[in-house]
Design an enzyme around this catalytic site. Structure first.
Site, PDB file in Angstrom:
ATOM      1  N   VAL A   5       1.821  -2.351 -11.152  1.00  0.00           N
ATOM      2  CA  VAL A   5       2.808  -1.284 -11.360  1.00  0.00           C
ATOM      3  C   VAL A   5       4.217  -1.799 -11.640  1.00  0.00           C
ATOM      4  O   VAL A   5       5.059  -1.039 -12.124  1.00  0.00           O
ATOM      5  CB  VAL A   5       2.854  -0.279 -10.181  1.00  0.00           C
ATOM      6  CG1 VAL A   5       1.575   0.504 -10.059  1.00  0.00           C
ATOM      7  CG2 VAL A   5       3.251  -0.964  -8.889  1.00  0.00           C
ATOM      8  N   SER A  64       8.472   5.508   4.522  1.00  0.00           N
ATOM      9  CA  SER A  64       7.923   4.859   5.713  1.00  0.00           C
ATOM     10  C   SER A  64       8.916   5.084   6.843  1.00  0.00           C
ATOM     11  O   SER A  64      10.134   5.143   6.605  1.00  0.00           O
ATOM     12  CB  SER A  64       7.769   3.357   5.457  1.00  0.00           C
ATOM     13  OG  SER A  64       7.677   2.661   6.692  1.00  0.00           O
ATOM     14  N   TYR A 118      10.991  -4.451   2.434  1.00  0.00           N
ATOM     15  CA  TYR A 118      10.107  -3.277   2.463  1.00  0.00           C
ATOM     16  C   TYR A 118      10.884  -2.040   2.899  1.00  0.00           C
ATOM     17  O   TYR A 118      10.824  -0.987   2.245  1.00  0.00           O
ATOM     18  CB  TYR A 118       8.939  -3.551   3.409  1.00  0.00           C
ATOM     19  CG  TYR A 118       7.999  -2.391   3.599  1.00  0.00           C
ATOM     20  CD1 TYR A 118       6.994  -2.123   2.665  1.00  0.00           C
ATOM     21  CD2 TYR A 118       8.097  -1.554   4.712  1.00  0.00           C
ATOM     22  CE1 TYR A 118       6.112  -1.056   2.840  1.00  0.00           C
ATOM     23  CE2 TYR A 118       7.226  -0.488   4.892  1.00  0.00           C
ATOM     24  CZ  TYR A 118       6.235  -0.244   3.963  1.00  0.00           C
ATOM     25  OH  TYR A 118       5.374   0.808   4.141  1.00  0.00           O
ATOM     26  N   ALA A 119      11.630  -2.156   4.019  1.00  0.00           N
ATOM     27  CA  ALA A 119      12.374  -1.000   4.532  1.00  0.00           C
ATOM     28  C   ALA A 119      13.396  -0.512   3.509  1.00  0.00           C
ATOM     29  O   ALA A 119      13.556   0.699   3.305  1.00  0.00           O
ATOM     30  CB  ALA A 119      13.060  -1.376   5.851  1.00  0.00           C
ATOM     31  N   SER A 123      13.254  -0.845   0.241  1.00  0.00           N
ATOM     32  CA  SER A 123      12.574  -0.203  -0.896  1.00  0.00           C
ATOM     33  C   SER A 123      12.137   1.200  -0.522  1.00  0.00           C
ATOM     34  O   SER A 123      12.251   2.129  -1.323  1.00  0.00           O
ATOM     35  CB  SER A 123      11.368  -1.037  -1.339  1.00  0.00           C
ATOM     36  OG  SER A 123      10.312  -1.006  -0.374  1.00  0.00           O
TER      37      SER A 123
HETATM   38  N1  LIG Z   1      -0.335   2.028   6.552  1.00  0.00           N
HETATM   39  C1  LIG Z   1       0.805   2.480   7.119  1.00  0.00           C
HETATM   40  O1  LIG Z   1       0.966   2.479   8.362  1.00  0.00           O
HETATM   41  C2  LIG Z   1       1.916   3.007   6.245  1.00  0.00           C
HETATM   42  C3  LIG Z   1       3.052   3.526   6.889  1.00  0.00           C
HETATM   43  C4  LIG Z   1       4.094   3.996   6.100  1.00  0.00           C
HETATM   44  C5  LIG Z   1       3.998   3.978   4.720  1.00  0.00           C
HETATM   45  N2  LIG Z   1       2.887   3.483   4.130  1.00  0.00           N
HETATM   46  C6  LIG Z   1       2.832   3.474   2.668  1.00  0.00           C
HETATM   47  O2  LIG Z   1       1.637   4.097   2.228  1.00  0.00           O
HETATM   48  C7  LIG Z   1       1.245   3.533   0.971  1.00  0.00           C
HETATM   49  C8  LIG Z   1      -0.193   3.051   1.069  1.00  0.00           C
HETATM   50  O3  LIG Z   1      -0.213   2.011   2.026  1.00  0.00           O
HETATM   51  P1  LIG Z   1      -1.526   1.385   2.675  1.00  0.00           P
HETATM   52  O4  LIG Z   1      -1.189   1.109   4.088  1.00  0.00           O
HETATM   53  O5  LIG Z   1      -2.713   2.194   2.316  1.00  0.00           O
HETATM   54  O6  LIG Z   1      -1.504  -0.026   1.943  1.00  0.00           O
HETATM   55  P2  LIG Z   1      -2.669  -0.997   1.404  1.00  0.00           P
HETATM   56  O7  LIG Z   1      -2.090  -2.354   1.369  1.00  0.00           O
HETATM   57  O8  LIG Z   1      -3.903  -0.761   2.198  1.00  0.00           O
HETATM   58  O9  LIG Z   1      -2.848  -0.472  -0.065  1.00  0.00           O
HETATM   59  C9  LIG Z   1      -1.843  -0.727  -1.021  1.00  0.00           C
HETATM   60  C10 LIG Z   1      -2.518  -0.979  -2.351  1.00  0.00           C
HETATM   61  O10 LIG Z   1      -1.490  -1.331  -3.286  1.00  0.00           O
HETATM   62  C11 LIG Z   1      -2.029  -2.306  -4.150  1.00  0.00           C
HETATM   63  N3  LIG Z   1      -0.963  -3.042  -4.816  1.00  0.00           N
HETATM   64  C12 LIG Z   1      -0.144  -3.997  -4.277  1.00  0.00           C
HETATM   65  N4  LIG Z   1       0.682  -4.464  -5.229  1.00  0.00           N
HETATM   66  C13 LIG Z   1       0.402  -3.792  -6.370  1.00  0.00           C
HETATM   67  C14 LIG Z   1       0.909  -3.841  -7.683  1.00  0.00           C
HETATM   68  N5  LIG Z   1       1.905  -4.675  -8.033  1.00  0.00           N
HETATM   69  N6  LIG Z   1       0.382  -3.000  -8.620  1.00  0.00           N
HETATM   70  C15 LIG Z   1      -0.638  -2.151  -8.295  1.00  0.00           C
HETATM   71  N7  LIG Z   1      -1.159  -2.090  -7.074  1.00  0.00           N
HETATM   72  C16 LIG Z   1      -0.651  -2.887  -6.115  1.00  0.00           C
HETATM   73  C17 LIG Z   1      -2.884  -3.178  -3.240  1.00  0.00           C
HETATM   74  O11 LIG Z   1      -3.831  -3.946  -3.977  1.00  0.00           O
HETATM   75  C18 LIG Z   1      -3.538  -2.127  -2.339  1.00  0.00           C
HETATM   76  O12 LIG Z   1      -4.774  -1.677  -2.884  1.00  0.00           O
HETATM   77  C19 LIG Z   1       2.238   2.397   0.692  1.00  0.00           C
HETATM   78  O13 LIG Z   1       3.252   2.864  -0.164  1.00  0.00           O
HETATM   79  C20 LIG Z   1       2.793   2.096   2.068  1.00  0.00           C
HETATM   80  O14 LIG Z   1       4.060   1.490   1.991  1.00  0.00           O
HETATM   81  C21 LIG Z   1       1.843   2.980   4.865  1.00  0.00           C
END
Ligand SMILES: NC(=O)c1ccc[n+]([C@@H]2O[C@H](COP(=O)([O-])OP(=O)(O)OC[C@H]3O[C@@H](n4cnc5c(N)ncnc54)[C@H](O)[C@@H]3O)[C@@H](O)[C@H]2O)c1
Length: 242
Positions: free
Chosen positions: A60, A138, A151-152, A154
């Site tokens: 992305v 987040s 991360y925070a 972004s």
């Molecule tokens: N899990 C949590 O506790 C939590 C909390 C707050 C926010 N989030 C947000 O929720 C969303 C999903 O998170 P998750 O925990 O399921 O994460 P995850 O790491 O399980 O999934 C993220 C996906 O993004 C893909 N990815 C990474 N870099 C990429 C790139 N350059 N291009 C395309 N794909 C890419 C990875 O391969 C992975 O499949 C994220 O935006 C995360 O920041 C998650």
């Protein structure tokens, strides 16, 4: 009460949909009858052959690659109704040790990647005069976390981005909302919280949810039932172990 979402005839683009919350959403949207295009850098074997789910290997942070993938999706299906921009990375590095490459890469994926994804789908949504976009913030955007500054930062930037975009496209009947999913047990969560002590901290303070816990709120935000735009939907805590 039974809740039913009907996505038949509709097309969702979910970035980062190979794992975690995005993969759970892909399954949920396909189960609701919709077509899902997963844009991810890594493949998802467990989504292979699932009816209604297609995978496009896409980074992305690469604007041209995102535009090309969405162009193929629209050519194949004639429309795009929804975008859930979930692709993100969460390196754990102190600020003093953060290399420029790592800082840029985190913002390029987590922030720029959302912008490019929105740019790719919006012309089609505007032409259709309908569409729904969801971006992920987040809790760390508000609380911060040691060794997670990129991360925070972004995630914090995405909140006003989504509100601004919502104002821009409201007249086209395209909605843009932000979700705080809560603490969810995914590959990203596990990598960012490798110790039992960290896990215990989240279990005690917020509870730890499953990716499936976020599917209903996301399907709701994508549905016509969610008439709001420029809003944030917050899952504050999980039910936990009880
Ligand atoms: N899990 C949590 O506790 C939590 C909390 C707050 C926010 N989030 C947000 O929720 C969303 C999903 O998170 P998750 O925990 O399921 O994460 P995850 O790491 O399980 O999934 C993220 C996906 O993004 C893909 N990815 C990474 N870099 C990429 C790139 N350059 N291009 C395309 N794909 C890419 C990875 O391969 C992975 O499949 C994220 O935006 C995360 O920041 C998650």
């Amino acid at each position: 009460m039974k809740v039913r979402f009907d996505a038949s005839g509709e097309v969702l683009v979910v970035t980062g949909g190979a794992h975690g919350i995005g993969a759970a959403l892909a399954r949920g949207y396909a189960a609701a009858g919709g077509t899902v295009a997963v844009l991810d850098v890594s493949p998802a074997e467990e989504l292979d052959g699932v009816e209604g789910i297609e995978q496009y290997r896409t980074d992305v942070s690469d604007r041209d690659a995102v535009l090309t993938a969405v162009g193929k999706i629209v050519a194949a299906h004639g429309r795009v109704d929804a975008l859930v921009a979930g692709a993100a990375v969460q390196p754990r590095t102190p600020v003093v040790d953060t290399r420029p490459e790592e800082w840029r890469r985190t913002l390029a994926v987590n922030l720029d990647g959302v912008v490019w994804s929105c740019q790719a789908v919006l012309p089609h949504m505007i032409e259709q005069r309908s569409g729904a976009i969801v971006v992920f913030a987040s809790g760390l955007a508000h609380m911060g976390r040691a060794e997670a500054s990129a991360y925070a930062a972004s995630k914090g930037a995405l909140i006003p981005f989504a509100k601004s975009l919502a104002a821009e496209v409201a007249g086209h009947r395209v909605r843009v909302n932000t979700v705080f999913p809560g603490v969810i047990d995914t590959p990203q969560f596990q990598a960012a919280n490798p110790t039992g002590g960290e896990r215990e901290h989240w279990e005690r303070t917020t509870g730890i949810g499953t990716p499936e816990d976020v599917v209903g709120p996301l399907l709701y935000l994508l549905s016509e039932a969610a008439t709001m735009t420029g809003s944030t939907l917050t899952r504050d805590r999980a039910f936990g172990k009880g």
